[in-house]
Design an enzyme around this catalytic site. Sequence first.
Site, mmCIF file in Angstrom:
data_model
loop_
_atom_site.group_PDB
_atom_site.id
_atom_site.type_symbol
_atom_site.label_atom_id
_atom_site.label_comp_id
_atom_site.label_asym_id
_atom_site.label_seq_id
_atom_site.Cartn_x
_atom_site.Cartn_y
_atom_site.Cartn_z
ATOM 1 N N THR A 97 -6.229 -0.502 10.393
ATOM 2 C CA THR A 97 -5.964 0.490 11.429
ATOM 3 C C THR A 97 -5.814 -0.097 12.814
ATOM 4 O O THR A 97 -6.705 -0.784 13.319
ATOM 5 C CB THR A 97 -7.038 1.597 11.465
ATOM 6 O OG1 THR A 97 -7.356 2.016 10.143
ATOM 7 C CG2 THR A 97 -6.517 2.794 12.248
ATOM 8 N N ARG A 133 -6.452 15.543 9.157
ATOM 9 C CA ARG A 133 -6.788 15.193 10.535
ATOM 10 C C ARG A 133 -5.558 15.285 11.423
ATOM 11 O O ARG A 133 -4.434 15.059 10.980
ATOM 12 C CB ARG A 133 -7.344 13.775 10.612
ATOM 13 C CG ARG A 133 -8.743 13.632 10.035
ATOM 14 C CD ARG A 133 -9.232 12.213 10.254
ATOM 15 N NE ARG A 133 -10.543 11.993 9.699
ATOM 16 C CZ ARG A 133 -11.675 12.018 10.408
ATOM 17 N NH1 ARG A 133 -11.631 12.276 11.690
ATOM 18 N NH2 ARG A 133 -12.823 11.780 9.835
ATOM 19 N N ARG A 153 0.847 -1.195 0.000
ATOM 20 C CA ARG A 153 0.000 0.000 0.000
ATOM 21 C C ARG A 153 0.878 1.239 0.000
ATOM 22 O O ARG A 153 1.804 1.357 0.804
ATOM 23 C CB ARG A 153 -0.904 -0.001 1.236
ATOM 24 C CG ARG A 153 -1.664 1.315 1.467
ATOM 25 C CD ARG A 153 -2.511 1.218 2.726
ATOM 26 N NE ARG A 153 -3.147 2.479 3.078
ATOM 27 C CZ ARG A 153 -2.790 3.241 4.128
ATOM 28 N NH1 ARG A 153 -1.811 2.853 4.916
ATOM 29 N NH2 ARG A 153 -3.424 4.358 4.395
ATOM 30 N N LYS A 157 -12.612 3.515 1.440
ATOM 31 C CA LYS A 157 -12.312 3.374 2.863
ATOM 32 C C LYS A 157 -13.531 3.860 3.633
ATOM 33 O O LYS A 157 -13.946 5.011 3.495
ATOM 34 C CB LYS A 157 -11.070 4.190 3.215
ATOM 35 C CG LYS A 157 -9.814 3.647 2.538
ATOM 36 C CD LYS A 157 -8.692 4.645 2.510
ATOM 37 C CE LYS A 157 -8.113 4.933 3.871
ATOM 38 N NZ LYS A 157 -6.985 5.890 3.771
#
Lengths: 561, 155
Positions: free
Chosen positions: A354, A153, A110, A296
């Site tokens: 995650t 973020r 990724r 996502k």
Amino acid sequence: MAAAAEIGGFTAAALRPLAHPAPAAAPRRAVAAQSLRTTATETLTADLAASTANGAVHAQMYSEASSEIPSQAAIANSRRKTKIVCTIGPSTNTREMIWKLAETGMNVARLNMSHGDHQSHQKVINLVKEYNAQNTDGNVIAIMLDTKGPEVRSGDVPEPIMLSEGQEFNFTIKRGVSTEDTVSVNYDDFINDVEAGDILLVDGGMMSLAVKSKTADTVKCEVVDGGELKSRRHLNVRGKSATLPSITEKDWEDIKFGVENGVDFYAVSFVKDAKVIHELKDYLKGVNADIHVIPKIESADSIPNLQSIIAASDGAMVARGDLGAELPIEDVPLLQAEIVQTCRNMEKPVIVATNMLESMIDHPTPTRAEVSDIAIAVREGADAIMLSGETAHGKYPLKAVKVMHTVALRTESSIYNPTTSPSVIASAQGLQNEEFSPSQLSKMFGSHATMMANTLRTPIIVFTQTGSMAVLLSHYRPSSTIFAFTNEERVKLRLALYQGVIPIHMEFSDDAEETFSRAISSLLKAQYVKKGDYVTLVQSGVTSIWREESTHNIQVRRAQV
Amino acid sequence: TPETTCAAAAARDRRVDYGFCVSRLSHHHDSPDADTWGLAKVAADVGVATAGDAVYDIKALLAKPPPDAQARAALEQCQRLYDAAEMAFAEAYDGINRRDYAAGKGKAAEAAALARRCDDAFARAAVRPPPQVARWGEESSKIAVVCTAITDLIG
């Protein structure tokens, strides 16, 4: 030196239980390490027992002198069904580390476009392609490009930070920073997007900070309206980003970069509805790019539109970090299960991502909770599980992959594989109609082939031009491996993401028997099957290869040289 | 249960095919413990699968050379229409799940309309649609009716 230690650790894993003494300052790790060692020992014991039962194979398996013996990773990967996605970053973006990640268990690389530049990502892409070119019979690594999306973020904080009016507070592009007066942001170019005098809004204005100055990697601010800063808060520059489209200008540049390099998947950030998926797919169709789109699922806005988002897509990623930031954290496990199930219903791949081994960014062994987390994702039927910071910038990337590999493998060995509902639906429909349609036939043959392979304990061989039959078989989650032979390189790479599928490229000849023989010989040579083993061979799918219309075929054959 | 809910739906809307309704809903993995709201979602999900199967079959037909260019053009249009119908059923599911029943029913109706346009495409080409395509068209319409009728039952 660390690399040498990793090599040693990997070799030791094949021969004896791993030894990972925990730092004295972290006694909890000792408990976790003991738990992991137990798991690893059980796995290794089973491996050695199996090898002992086939002594000659055992001897060949670990003979470094034989150039024809596939790597341990190829053998290991043929037994692990859940795929591992690794984020490539500063810790792993070298030739040496790419190779080691692949050997340790990486199935998909990724590229996180929130960090790095095209030059650094180009380097990784080239290395992965080089690896694939050198490993035609073994592990194949797909490439997933992850867009940044419109959101910026702040990073994770262990506890909320109280910000008071007038206080100085900083945002840095360094990763993993969380102190009393400084936290990270998730986007490198943030430093270039803000200027002194700008007003930063947190979560749409619940808090605001005035930008006072900048350094090379830090934005220094003064709090205007205070509050409680939690993990992964939205950051906007007043008047600049409030109306950003779902795919930003930078994202389009990154998408075009992906097209130019022929990546296999896009992971699209902050998808809220199906519209953005259609927009991207229309673009890809327009440039004749055969790239799959994986949204996502990470924002509260996406949940009400879950079914339509996944219907429009080629799969989904459960991005739990941001989900937990936007929704009650206790809802995350339920949402994960819902997203996985929705994808499973639609026969689309799902990645769970995650924080899976977050502690291993800094620690060489996982927590027991993290190990359980991986096991839950595997049990729920995820096609793939993903590592982010652990492999991008962590201290122990190879150990993290190894842990993920070991836990997934162990969990899979304990899973019962019941027949799934879609086959029942197909059967019911079939019973009511004398004429079976191709979709119904394919579903029934996929179901029956799976049951045959499970009952007889054989691997499955399928020949596919489009990948559709391999995908369907994967959906039914057979106990053994699906060897998907395809004459399309593109399809081969894509299938790397699907649970239980080992894709192998092979040109098909006009003679079916000749092709079957070559396929079985290929598996024998690669040590995926042994002489005398039985295999279940499936002929079915959208396109007819060597068969008349409406003829489908399941055979059980014995592997002969 | 699917039986009682389908009976109630059929009583309310005579377009509901009771036998079809029961067979499709009762075999869905979510139906055993579903309430009326859950069964409405099940119906929408069956619609997604039905349209998806239609797309699959059309691709299979296109993989073999159709008899003439008009038939091929009709099939290609049908693939696009059923792709859109699949999305509409998915959006119907989302609408019902959000308890936005008007939106859910609207999307179910849209899905049925899209499926009918496939039949129209073959009619304009003066070609008889392949049996499996005709079947999926019929089933898409039926499940859309079921979905709408059950949604109306939600108290």
